[in-house]
Write an enzyme that holds these catalytic residues in place. Sequence first.
Site, short mmCIF file in Angstrom:
data_model
loop_
_atom_site.label_atom_id
_atom_site.label_comp_id
_atom_site.label_asym_id
_atom_site.label_seq_id
_atom_site.Cartn_x
_atom_site.Cartn_y
_atom_site.Cartn_z
N ASP A 105 0.88 -1.16 0.00
CA ASP A 105 0.00 0.00 0.00
C ASP A 105 0.92 1.22 0.00
OD1 ASP A 105 -2.23 1.69 0.21
OD2 ASP A 105 -2.09 1.69 2.40
N GLU B 85 -1.39 -1.40 -4.79
CA GLU B 85 -2.58 -0.62 -5.06
C GLU B 85 -2.31 0.36 -6.20
OE1 GLU B 85 -5.42 0.61 -1.87
OE2 GLU B 85 -4.70 2.59 -2.43
N ASP C 74 -2.18 1.09 7.32
CA ASP C 74 -1.44 0.89 6.07
C ASP C 74 -1.01 -0.57 5.92
OD1 ASP C 74 -1.30 3.74 5.12
OD2 ASP C 74 -0.30 3.95 7.05
#
Length: 173
Positions: A8, A69, A141
């Site tokens: 992420d 992502e 996160d």
Amino acid sequence: MTRIIGIDPGSQRTGVGIIDVADDGSLRHVFHGALAVAGEATFPLRLKRIFDELQVIVGTHLPTEASIERVFMARNPDSALKLGQARGAAICALVNQGIVVHEYAASEVKQAVVGGGRADKTQVQHMIGILLSIKGPIQADAADALAIAVTHAHTRSSTERLGIPRTAWRRRR
């Protein structure tokens, strides 16, 4: 057994999560954490730290597949550019180790893990804790990174069963 790293990306904190996927599809938590890079003197040093720390994590845990992502359009163009650069540093660290990187939109990750593309961070954290049997709180996160890895595990399993490439059934925009 397949080991998947999920990333992420962030310009202040980059989440990292690693899972093992057994041949029967069962998931096992291996590692999670957040690389806090906001304390670096310059932005280029943040990018270097993301690259360097991911290289160490990959060298330690030896994932064979990676997922990250995809960048979304933020309201602030400068933030979106910085996020893209942090994402680029992470992708380079993975590709430099010979790992193929798969990309997922945030809505795909939320859909795969929570069942709805508009889930909030606490729902993702909660479901990741359940899916991977992690006791206690998970930093946001790091939970997102684990969710990205779980999404890739589910996606690769589905495409293998169906015998079609992932890009064939993705929604076109």
